[in-house]
Write an enzyme that holds these catalytic residues in place. Structure first.
Site, PDB file in Angstrom:
ATOM      1  N   CYS A 112       0.828  -1.215   0.000  1.00 43.68           N
ATOM      2  CA  CYS A 112       0.000   0.000   0.000  1.00 43.68           C
ATOM      3  C   CYS A 112       0.858   1.259   0.000  1.00 43.68           C
ATOM      4  CB  CYS A 112      -1.003  -0.024   1.144  1.00 43.68           C
ATOM      5  SG  CYS A 112      -2.316   1.211   0.943  1.00 43.68           S
ATOM      6  N   HIS A 220      -3.657  -5.216   0.275  1.00 40.54           N
ATOM      7  CA  HIS A 220      -3.289  -5.502   1.668  1.00 40.54           C
ATOM      8  C   HIS A 220      -3.272  -7.004   1.954  1.00 40.54           C
ATOM      9  CE1 HIS A 220      -3.258  -1.461   3.575  1.00 40.54           C
ATOM     10  NE2 HIS A 220      -4.014  -1.153   2.532  1.00 40.54           N
ATOM     11  N   GLU A 222      -1.708  -8.428   4.202  1.00 42.59           N
ATOM     12  CA  GLU A 222      -1.609  -8.650   5.655  1.00 42.59           C
ATOM     13  C   GLU A 222      -2.974  -8.675   6.330  1.00 42.59           C
ATOM     14  OE1 GLU A 222      -2.812  -4.533   5.913  1.00 42.59           O
ATOM     15  OE2 GLU A 222      -1.628  -5.646   4.439  1.00 42.59           O
TER      16      GLU A 222
END
Length: 246
Positions: A112, A220, A222
């Site tokens: 990001c 993203h 994660e």
């Protein structure tokens, strides 16, 4: 037991109460440590007190994370004011980190803001209309959704035929979350497109500057990593890079 590689993760300057703290959201660290199978250290964004090259040589690689702040427009030659929040000390530290990591031939990964930062540090630009332009699909959820709802906003990305991600995923396209108001404007020289959104916006790129692996994504991985095999794959690529296998 053999020592695991050590990943440096950049921190942000965040206000906690009335003080400024160095902060990394746990999800970045835990996803990396679990699926890249590594240890991790936080790199403070305090460029007045340390240099990036003082720590990079002690690390096996660096991850630049996402965060609510935006890169200051002046960093990529834009005279406009832009929209904050900004974190100028992180901007300074990340530019030093990108230079130091490449010079030290260490792996560099971005997510990001980290994806946007690397492009800026290498001479590229950003556009600030990825949720408002009529020429693009919406790259951010509508205003008013809750925090989880932001990460439920998704779209497909097409993977480059002979790219690193296409080989890792074994498919031509994947579905990703999309939580960004800014994105790549002009891609920096030397970066190779790994994925594009249906509107043509660059969503991932790779490179081997000075012989070391570089891989960054706009989405993203994660977030919800435990339930997403493709997100786990991103961090496994990071683990391979930290071990000199990528």
């Amino acid at each position: 037991m053999a020592a695991r590689p050590v990943l440096g993760i950049i921190a942000c300057n965040r206000t906690v109460g009335v003080e400024t703290a160095q902060a990394v959201m746990n999800r970045y660290a835990t996803a990396a440590m679990q699926y890249a199978d590594c240890a991790a250290l936080i790199i403070p964004s305090l460029p007045d007190f340390m240099r990036a090259d003082e720590v990079v040589g002690r690390l096996d690689g660096v991850l630049l994370t996402g965060t609510p702040s935006n890169v200051e427009p002046a960093r990529y030659g834009d005279a406009g004011a832009g929209e904050g929040p900004f974190d100028p000390d992180r901007d300074r530290m990340m530019i030093e980190l990108v230079d130091a990591v490449i010079a030290a031939q260490r792996p560099l990964f971005g997510i990001c803001r980290g994806f946007q930062e690397i492009n800026v540090a290498l001479g590229g630009t950003l556009r600030r209309d990825t949720s408002a332009s009529e020429d693009l699909l919406a790259h951010h959820a509508p205003d008013g959704v809750n925090f989880d709802g932001m990460f439920e906003h998704r779209h497909a990305v097409e993977l480059a035929d002979d790219g690193l991600l296409a080989a890792a995923y074994g498919k031509a396209a994947i579905d990703v979350n999309s939580v960004h108001y800014q994105g790549v404007g002009e891609l920096a020289d030397g970066l190779r497109v790994e994925a594009r959104a249906p509107d043509g916006l660059v969503e991932a790129y790779s490179a081997r500057p000075n012989g070391a692996p570089l891989l960054a994504v706009q989405w993203h991985p994660e977030w919800g990593t435990d339930d997403n095999a493709e997100s786990q794959t991103y961090f496994r690529l990071l683990g391979r890079a930290l071990r000199g296998e990528l």
